[in-house]
Design a protein around this motif. Structure first.
Motif, PDB file in Angstrom:
ATOM      1  N   THR A 222     -27.499  -3.265 -20.827  1.00 28.52           N
ATOM      2  CA  THR A 222     -26.140  -2.759 -20.997  1.00 28.52           C
ATOM      3  C   THR A 222     -26.017  -1.267 -20.739  1.00 28.52           C
ATOM      4  OG1 THR A 222     -26.518  -2.460 -23.367  1.00 28.52           O
ATOM      5  CG2 THR A 222     -25.573  -4.563 -22.654  1.00 28.52           C
ATOM      6  N   HIS A 223     -27.142  -0.537 -20.767  1.00 27.70           N
ATOM      7  CA  HIS A 223     -27.096   0.907 -20.587  1.00 27.70           C
ATOM      8  C   HIS A 223     -28.097   1.348 -19.513  1.00 27.70           C
ATOM      9  CE1 HIS A 223     -24.939   0.562 -24.339  1.00 27.70           C
ATOM     10  NE2 HIS A 223     -24.643   1.834 -24.315  1.00 27.70           N
ATOM     11  N   PRO A 224     -27.730   2.354 -18.734  1.00 24.78           N
ATOM     12  CA  PRO A 224     -28.647   2.862 -17.706  1.00 24.78           C
ATOM     13  C   PRO A 224     -29.751   3.708 -18.334  1.00 24.78           C
ATOM     14  CG  PRO A 224     -26.645   4.172 -17.744  1.00 24.78           C
ATOM     15  CD  PRO A 224     -26.438   3.042 -18.713  1.00 24.78           C
ATOM     16  N   PRO A 225     -30.795   4.025 -17.566  1.00 21.51           N
ATOM     17  CA  PRO A 225     -31.859   4.891 -18.094  1.00 21.51           C
ATOM     18  C   PRO A 225     -31.287   6.233 -18.551  1.00 21.51           C
ATOM     19  CG  PRO A 225     -32.540   3.875 -16.029  1.00 21.51           C
ATOM     20  CD  PRO A 225     -31.079   3.562 -16.197  1.00 21.51           C
ATOM     21  N   ASN A 226     -31.872   6.791 -19.588  1.00 23.79           N
ATOM     22  CA  ASN A 226     -31.375   8.053 -20.131  1.00 23.79           C
ATOM     23  C   ASN A 226     -31.380   9.172 -19.091  1.00 23.79           C
ATOM     24  OD1 ASN A 226     -31.017   6.794 -22.572  1.00 23.79           O
ATOM     25  ND2 ASN A 226     -32.894   7.571 -23.489  1.00 23.79           N
ATOM     26  N   ALA A 227     -32.406   9.187 -18.234  1.00 21.80           N
ATOM     27  CA  ALA A 227     -32.489  10.237 -17.218  1.00 21.80           C
ATOM     28  C   ALA A 227     -31.295  10.174 -16.261  1.00 21.80           C
ATOM     29  CB  ALA A 227     -33.793  10.106 -16.437  1.00 21.80           C
ATOM     30  N   ASP A 228     -30.849   8.960 -15.934  1.00 23.25           N
ATOM     31  CA  ASP A 228     -29.684   8.805 -15.055  1.00 23.25           C
ATOM     32  C   ASP A 228     -28.422   9.341 -15.727  1.00 23.25           C
ATOM     33  OD1 ASP A 228     -31.430   7.600 -13.346  1.00 23.25           O
ATOM     34  OD2 ASP A 228     -30.549   5.591 -13.487  1.00 23.25           O
ATOM     35  N   ARG A 229     -28.344   9.162 -17.023  1.00 21.69           N
ATOM     36  CA  ARG A 229     -27.163   9.605 -17.751  1.00 21.69           C
ATOM     37  C   ARG A 229     -27.123  11.137 -17.838  1.00 21.69           C
ATOM     38  NH1 ARG A 229     -25.957   5.861 -22.856  1.00 21.69           N
ATOM     39  NH2 ARG A 229     -23.905   6.725 -22.365  1.00 21.69           N
ATOM     40  N   VAL A 230     -28.267  11.724 -18.119  1.00 23.42           N
ATOM     41  CA  VAL A 230     -28.329  13.185 -18.175  1.00 23.42           C
ATOM     42  C   VAL A 230     -27.993  13.775 -16.805  1.00 23.42           C
ATOM     43  CG1 VAL A 230     -29.865  15.159 -18.495  1.00 23.42           C
ATOM     44  CG2 VAL A 230     -29.974  13.229 -20.086  1.00 23.42           C
ATOM     45  N   LYS A 231     -28.487  13.148 -15.749  1.00 22.82           N
ATOM     46  CA  LYS A 231     -28.204  13.630 -14.392  1.00 22.82           C
ATOM     47  C   LYS A 231     -26.712  13.528 -14.083  1.00 22.82           C
ATOM     48  CE  LYS A 231     -29.552  13.102  -9.529  1.00 22.82           C
ATOM     49  NZ  LYS A 231     -28.184  13.132  -9.011  1.00 22.82           N
ATOM     50  N   ALA A 232     -26.077  12.429 -14.508  1.00 16.10           N
ATOM     51  CA  ALA A 232     -24.645  12.272 -14.266  1.00 16.10           C
ATOM     52  C   ALA A 232     -23.851  13.379 -14.954  1.00 16.10           C
ATOM     53  CB  ALA A 232     -24.182  10.898 -14.775  1.00 16.10           C
ATOM     54  N   VAL A 233     -24.268  13.735 -16.156  1.00 16.84           N
ATOM     55  CA  VAL A 233     -23.599  14.806 -16.898  1.00 16.84           C
ATOM     56  C   VAL A 233     -23.812  16.142 -16.200  1.00 16.84           C
ATOM     57  CG1 VAL A 233     -23.550  16.097 -19.062  1.00 16.84           C
ATOM     58  CG2 VAL A 233     -23.728  13.599 -19.108  1.00 16.84           C
ATOM     59  N   ARG A 234     -25.028  16.447 -15.844  1.00 19.81           N
ATOM     60  CA  ARG A 234     -25.331  17.733 -15.186  1.00 19.81           C
ATOM     61  C   ARG A 234     -24.593  17.861 -13.844  1.00 19.81           C
ATOM     62  NH1 ARG A 234     -29.365  20.802 -17.194  1.00 19.81           N
ATOM     63  NH2 ARG A 234     -30.616  19.935 -18.908  1.00 19.81           N
ATOM     64  N   ASP A 235     -24.611  16.790 -13.057  1.00 21.56           N
ATOM     65  CA  ASP A 235     -23.934  16.831 -11.751  1.00 21.56           C
ATOM     66  C   ASP A 235     -22.433  17.033 -11.915  1.00 21.56           C
ATOM     67  OD1 ASP A 235     -26.376  16.437 -10.593  1.00 21.56           O
ATOM     68  OD2 ASP A 235     -26.032  14.330 -10.048  1.00 21.56           O
ATOM     69  N   THR A 236     -21.846  16.367 -12.886  1.00 20.60           N
ATOM     70  CA  THR A 236     -20.402  16.499 -13.122  1.00 20.60           C
ATOM     71  C   THR A 236     -20.065  17.893 -13.629  1.00 20.60           C
ATOM     72  OG1 THR A 236     -20.244  14.136 -13.648  1.00 20.60           O
ATOM     73  CG2 THR A 236     -18.419  15.543 -14.339  1.00 20.60           C
ATOM     74  N   ALA A 237     -20.854  18.387 -14.582  1.00 13.37           N
ATOM     75  CA  ALA A 237     -20.597  19.716 -15.152  1.00 13.37           C
ATOM     76  C   ALA A 237     -20.723  20.798 -14.098  1.00 13.37           C
ATOM     77  CB  ALA A 237     -21.569  19.972 -16.311  1.00 13.37           C
ATOM     78  N   ALA A 238     -21.635  20.624 -13.148  1.00 12.58           N
ATOM     79  CA  ALA A 238     -21.841  21.633 -12.111  1.00 12.58           C
ATOM     80  C   ALA A 238     -20.628  21.777 -11.208  1.00 12.58           C
ATOM     81  CB  ALA A 238     -23.072  21.279 -11.286  1.00 12.58           C
ATOM     82  N   LYS A 239     -19.781  20.755 -11.154  1.00 10.12           N
ATOM     83  CA  LYS A 239     -18.607  20.782 -10.283  1.00 10.12           C
ATOM     84  C   LYS A 239     -17.357  21.288 -10.997  1.00 10.12           C
ATOM     85  CE  LYS A 239     -20.386  16.810  -7.701  1.00 10.12           C
ATOM     86  NZ  LYS A 239     -20.170  15.389  -7.358  1.00 10.12           N
TER      87      LYS A 239
END
Length: 240
Positions: A222-239
């Motif tokens: 039901t949930h993606p790997p934690n590393a993928d989630r942290v990356k999604a947050v970092r990529d979004t915040a960078a924009k």
């Protein structure tokens, strides 16, 4: 009827969580400064509850404005509750009242284990994002489609009533999970925006993922790997 009972248990029974305080937390009497443990440890229940009240006061109006602007016909009046049962494990979830009003529930143990306001604010933004993206309705649609598909296949292969019913229940479970990882990442990205607009640091908030069990990349997880989630947050915040 059995399949619809499964749907009710999955999506409707949680509308009235047991042991939940029905009052909305406020920031009255709470210091305005951001709380953070000096040694990087958990805040504890008292400080975590205060941080929760501050986060609600700042994140909720941002989430509601974003909900109104980006959706049509969706109830955007969030109801945010604290389940103060100390035996409940750390958790936060979004559900709906029967009226369609979105409800977000935090358990006290999650607040106690948070390390700063940003983590609590990010989790709140994430759960609000689930509603804004209409994930519950989309999950129901996927579950129904899965039930119909496997039910029809069972019928075509000559299964009896019990076999068809079993296939429908399996199809509903598989359908409900089919895009759940995508939904989580969508909520992480939109939650990042909500958190930042409320004045918190979503990247710091996402460090919450580094302290919870990593689900990995399991089939039908039901949930993606934690590393993928942290990356999604970092990529979004960078924009931003």
């Amino acid at each position: 009827m059995r399949v619809w009972l499964v749907f009710a248990l999955m999506f409707l029974a949680a509308c009235q969580p047991s042991g939940v305080d029905s009052s909305k937390p406020t920031s009255e009497g709470i210091p305005e400064q951001t709380g953070q443990s000096s040694d990087g440890s958990a805040l504890g229940l008292r400080a975590g509850t205060q941080a929760f009240a501050r986060a609600v006061a700042r994140v909720e109006p941002v989430a509601e404005r974003m909900c109104v602007r980006s959706t049509k016909g969706l109830n955007c009046d969030f109801k945010i509750l604290l389940d103060d049962n100390p035996r409940k494990p750390p958790n936060a979830f979004q559900t709906l009242e029967r009226s369609g009003r979105p409800v977000i529930v935090f358990t006290a143990s999650l607040l106690a284990r948070a390390h700063n306001d940003d983590e609590i604010a990010f989790v709140l933004g994430h759960e609000a994002a689930h509603h804004i993206k209409n994930h519950l309705a989309r999950q129901r649609t996927n579950a129904i489609a899965g039930a119909v598909l496997l039910g029809n296949l069972a019928t075509l292969t000559g299964a009896g009533a019990i076999g068809v019913q079993t296939a429908q229940e399996l199809g509903a479970a598989v359908g409900a999970r089919s895009y759940s990882k995508d939904f989580e990442l969508e909520a992480d990205r939109l939650g990042t925006v909500i958190t930042a607009r409320a004045g918190y640091d979503p990247v710091l908030g996402s460090k919450f993922f580094t302290r919870i069990p990593d689900p990995g990349d399991r089939f039908l997880g039901t949930h993606p790997p934690n590393a993928d989630r942290v990356k999604a947050v970092r990529d979004t915040a960078a924009k931003l």
